[in-house]
Scaffold this motif. Structure first.
Motif, short mmCIF file in Angstrom:
data_model
loop_
_atom_site.label_atom_id
_atom_site.label_comp_id
_atom_site.label_asym_id
_atom_site.label_seq_id
_atom_site.Cartn_x
_atom_site.Cartn_y
_atom_site.Cartn_z
N SER A 579 0.83 -1.21 0.00
CA SER A 579 0.00 0.00 0.00
C SER A 579 0.86 1.25 0.00
O SER A 579 0.55 2.23 -0.68
CB SER A 579 -0.92 0.01 1.22
N GLU A 582 2.36 1.65 -3.50
CA GLU A 582 1.36 2.11 -4.48
C GLU A 582 0.95 3.55 -4.21
O GLU A 582 0.80 4.34 -5.16
CB GLU A 582 0.14 1.19 -4.45
N SER A 583 0.77 3.92 -2.93
CA SER A 583 0.36 5.29 -2.62
C SER A 583 1.49 6.28 -2.92
O SER A 583 1.23 7.41 -3.33
CB SER A 583 -0.08 5.40 -1.16
N SER A 628 -0.32 7.67 2.03
CA SER A 628 -0.91 6.89 3.12
C SER A 628 -0.92 7.62 4.46
O SER A 628 -1.57 7.15 5.39
CB SER A 628 -0.14 5.57 3.27
N HIS A 671 -13.49 6.24 4.82
CA HIS A 671 -13.93 6.83 3.56
C HIS A 671 -15.32 7.44 3.74
O HIS A 671 -16.10 6.97 4.59
CB HIS A 671 -13.98 5.77 2.46
N GLN A 698 -16.46 -1.03 6.18
CA GLN A 698 -15.10 -0.46 6.18
C GLN A 698 -14.22 -1.03 7.29
O GLN A 698 -13.24 -0.40 7.67
CB GLN A 698 -15.14 1.06 6.29
N LYS A 700 -12.30 -3.42 6.85
CA LYS A 700 -11.09 -3.50 6.03
C LYS A 700 -11.37 -2.73 4.76
O LYS A 700 -12.38 -2.96 4.10
CB LYS A 700 -10.72 -4.95 5.73
N ALA A 701 -10.47 -1.83 4.43
CA ALA A 701 -10.69 -1.00 3.25
C ALA A 701 -9.37 -0.61 2.63
O ALA A 701 -8.32 -0.66 3.28
CB ALA A 701 -11.49 0.26 3.63
N GLU A 702 -9.42 -0.21 1.37
CA GLU A 702 -8.21 0.27 0.71
C GLU A 702 -7.80 1.60 1.34
O GLU A 702 -8.65 2.38 1.79
CB GLU A 702 -8.47 0.44 -0.79
N SER A 704 -6.41 4.35 0.06
CA SER A 704 -6.90 5.51 -0.68
C SER A 704 -7.96 5.07 -1.68
O SER A 704 -7.85 3.99 -2.26
CB SER A 704 -5.76 6.24 -1.38
N LYS A 705 -8.95 5.89 -1.84
CA LYS A 705 -10.06 5.57 -2.73
C LYS A 705 -10.29 6.76 -3.66
O LYS A 705 -10.35 7.91 -3.21
CB LYS A 705 -11.32 5.29 -1.92
#
Length: 750
Positions: A579, A582-583, A628, A671, A698, A700-702, A704-705
């Protein structure tokens, strides 16, 4: 040198091996030598009692295992203590040793006697024998140094030892196994406390989901309104429910001694008329807590009832003393980590609190913090305060410790901290320099001098700067002091040399690369704070921005090492290396070319919190996507709905519209429940182009959305985002019912 068990293999530099061998096997100068193993053979037998004592059994198996790995000879284990053999190793629990973890090691007439207290004394005696006299080292849960020799010679031994502290917990996130814990003479929470009753238990004892609707008076009152944050401890029904719940729970775990009755993890406490009266009498919000817990403890005289002195309850009550079977968990969460507590003027209130608790409480359990929770893989030079702080705690009637190091692979010097803390909890006056040097030589091999240079310079530069260390800090706080560009250049040079020294040893090279991750993290994060500046990710030429290749390679190297070392998180919130990678890639993908919204004005009907980036709405269109970390390039709104309006300054023909949000559950950030996007060419008449909802609870969530919308096939100038907040933390959250945050960043219109 050879494999010891499947989960780890030890390798070491020639210098390290010579050190261990010379100090462990050459005892001719110390008197009579006892040849435990000669040329891989021996007649020695391990003898334990026939009582099936678990401590004796585990100690015997441990000794058998490592003698076998060192020499090839596995001494048999016998329960027949009546056999009069000359070559015998006796391992016995002894009533003469009063400390349950204490031990003695003695040689006499060719025999070896290991006696221990009734808990783990025998095990710790064997570990000491293996370390001190056979040269074994267990540096981490995955790396040990086990010498290989056909001859094990012991000197004459007459050694006694016992721990200064009864409870010695260093919190380790990774699964390390019981043998590693025993080798480091550490306890665990599960070993001491009833399952599910360690800390923050008010919500379990009297669940708001079950009682709040019908009985709001059971719960805390603030500003004239009842809320679910805490319990009302002056309400007799709450006491009754708590006792009844504990009776049921104790029936399920009858052998457990320690049970927590403690405040939830938030800043609220009941301020109803009755509770406020007690607070005024006691001079602290701890007053209602101690009175309540004492009443609970009366009902369970054979148990220890544990409670917190944490944040608002840290100050001791003026009148009420904790009962004899009440344990107080005193926490240091607010303190600076750059200076020893006793020397830090900013810690005066805590110094007074621990002294006052020490006067009235027989059971103080000290909860200390030794890591940057927000950025665990980040420079946090606090090694120099570990010993003086533990010494200070012990001096003030503390014998039970929870050192929250959140130790895991990748966290800054995690292995060294566990190694050092475990030995200081056993003996607060241990020689820190000697322990540190021994660890560095064993774990980093030939790179040890360069790693030591790095540690020493970090500490000296921190001291020179006068900076504090915050357990929720960020590298940018120190970018002009111990993380200045000049210092970073020196640190990088040290690591370059360290990598050269270990290039022929893949294991120790990886150790060095993992130790370098915090420095790389700091460089990347400081760069994000000033994307286009001298330490940023981009260089500018003729108005065009080009990403710096070395910085891009750094995030690739960082992620690669994380994968090689099986690092699965980078902070307390569980941010994964993937994460973060990627962020970061998303963050450095600046939104400038073709972005109509770049540096355009945004207004909000509700101002964002000034706590984060000063609430400056310009961050929403500065071309840089937040990554993040919610403190970098994100704006936050607390528990509300709000509307953002973007003025593109002229009519444009757009194709896509995007806005991003962040998730960090442990920081109470979720989010949005949904975002509705509308557009206009005149700022008055708006047309909806989409309404995107967030699915699920939520839990568990990504991280950034991106909320993405398709622009209409006509000219637009204004874009409006109606953002629906989640407002409250859901039931899965430890602080369920409290306000939740929404964090928003980059708006992109293409």
């Amino acid at each position: 040198m050879k494999k010891s068990i499947n989960q780890f293999i030890g390798t070491a530099s020639l210098k390290t091996l010579l050190f261990l061998l010379l100090t462990s096997f050459q005892f001719s100068a110390y008197g009579k030598i006892i040849p435990l193993v000669s040329k891989g053979k021996s007649d020695y037998v391990i003898v334990i009692s026939a009582k099936e004592n678990e401590s004796e059994k585990q100690a015997a198996l441990l000794l058998q295992k490592y003698v076998s790995q060192i020499s090839g000879y596995a001494p048999p284990i016998s329960k027949n203590q009546l056999v009069n053999r000359k070559k015998t190793i006796y391992i016995n629990v002894s009533n003469a040793i009063k400390n349950p973890d204490g031990f003695s090691i003695k040689t006499k007439n060719g025999k070896l006697y290991i006696e221990g207290g009734n808990k783990k004394g025998c095990i710790y005696g064997v570990v000491t024998l293996l370390e001190k006299y056979m040269g074994c080292r267990y540096y981490s849960s995955t790396y040990a140094v086990i010498p290989s020799t056909k001859d094990i010679n012991l000197p004459e031994i007459d050694l006694k030892d016992e721990p200064k502290n009864d409870c010695r917990i260093v919190y380790i996130v990774d699964k390390v196994g019981q043998e590693f814990l025993d080798w480091n003479r550490l306890n665990t929470v599960d070993e001491i406390f009833a399952k599910g009753y360690y800390v923050h238990t008010f919500g379990k004892l009297v669940p708001w989901q079950e009682y709040f609707k019908a009985h709001p008076e059971y719960f805390s009152e603030m500003n004239g309104r009842r809320n679910i944050d805490q319990l009302c401890l002056s309400n007799p029904e709450v006491l009754k429910l708590t006792i009844e719940k504990l009776k049921r729970e104790m029936a399920l775990q009858p052998n457990e001694e320690y049970w927590s009755v403690s405040q939830n993890d938030n800043f609220s406490y009941c301020q109803c008329e009755k509770c406020n009266k007690i607070i005024a009498e006691e001079g602290s919000p701890s007053g209602p807590i101690i009175r309540f817990v004492n009443e609970v403890a009366k009902q369970f005289p054979d148990k220890i009832i544990s409670t917190l002195a944490y944040e608002y309850s840290r100050k001791a009550p003026a009148i009420t003393k904790p009962a004899k079977n009440v344990q107080v968990m005193l926490c240091t969460i607010e303190l600076n980590r750059s200076k020893a507590i006793e020397e830090d003027k900013g810690s005066e209130s805590f110094k007074n609190d621990i002294i006052e608790w020490g006067k009235i409480c027989n059971h103080i359990y000290l909860w200390d913090y030794n890591i940057d929770f927000a950025n665990s893989v980040s420079p946090f030079p606090n090694l120099q305060v570990l010993q003086p702080n533990i010494q200070f705690f012990v001096k003030n009637n503390v014998s039970a410790h929870f050192q929250q190091a959140n130790a895991s692979v990748g966290s800054e010097f995690s292995e060294l901290k566990v190694y050092l803390l475990s030995r200081l909890l056993w003996n607060p006056d241990a020689n820190v320099a000697q322990i540190t040097d021994e660890f560095l030589n064993g774990y980093y091999g030939n790179a040890a001098p360069w790693i030591k240079k790095y540690i020493d310079k970090l500490e000296s530069e921190l001291k020179k700067s006068g900076d504090g260390l915050d357990i929720y800090g960020h590298p940018t706080s120190h970018q002009n002091t111990f993380l200045s560009q000049d210092n970073v250049n020196d640190y990088n040079a040290y690591f370059d040399n360290a990598e050269k020294e270990t290039q022929n040893d893949a294991t120790q090279l990886l150790h060095v690369k993992v130790a370098r991750l915090p420095l790389q993290f700091a460089i990347m994060e400081i760069g994000k704070n000033d994307m286009f500046g001298p330490r940023g990710w981009y260089s500018e030429k003729n108005g065009d921005y080009t990403v710096i290749p070395e910085k891009v390679q750094m995030i690739e190297d960082f992620y690669s090492v994380c994968q090689q070392a099986n690092i699965d998180h980078l902070n307390e919130s569980g941010l994964t290396p993937k994460s973060y990678y990627e962020s970061t890639k998303r963050f450095i993908d600046v939104q400038v070319k073709g972005n109509y919204s770049f540096k355009k004005k945004v207004t909000s009907d509700v101002a964002p919190s000034p706590q984060y980036n000063k609430g400056d709405l310009a961050y929403l269109t500065n071309g840089v996507r937040g990554d993040s970390n919610y403190k970098v390039h994100w704006l936050g709104w607390d528990g509300i709905d709000f509307t953002l309006t973007l003025d593109l300054e002229k009519t444009v023909q757009a194709k896509t519209i995007e806005i991003s949000s962040l998730w960090d559950g442990k920081s109470w950030i979720l989010h949005p429940a949904g975002i509705r996007c509308l557009v206009s060419d005149n700022g008055k008449d708006f047309t909806e182009v989409g309404n995107v909802l967030t699915e699920g609870n939520q839990e568990k969530a990504e991280v950034s959305k991106v909320f993405s919308f398709t622009a209409p096939q006509k000219g637009i100038r204004y874009v409006k985002f109606e953002i629906k907040g989640t407002k409250q933390l859901p039931e899965w959250h430890p602080s369920a019912g409290s306000k939740s945050w929404v964090f928003i960043d980059e708006i992109v219109v293409r």
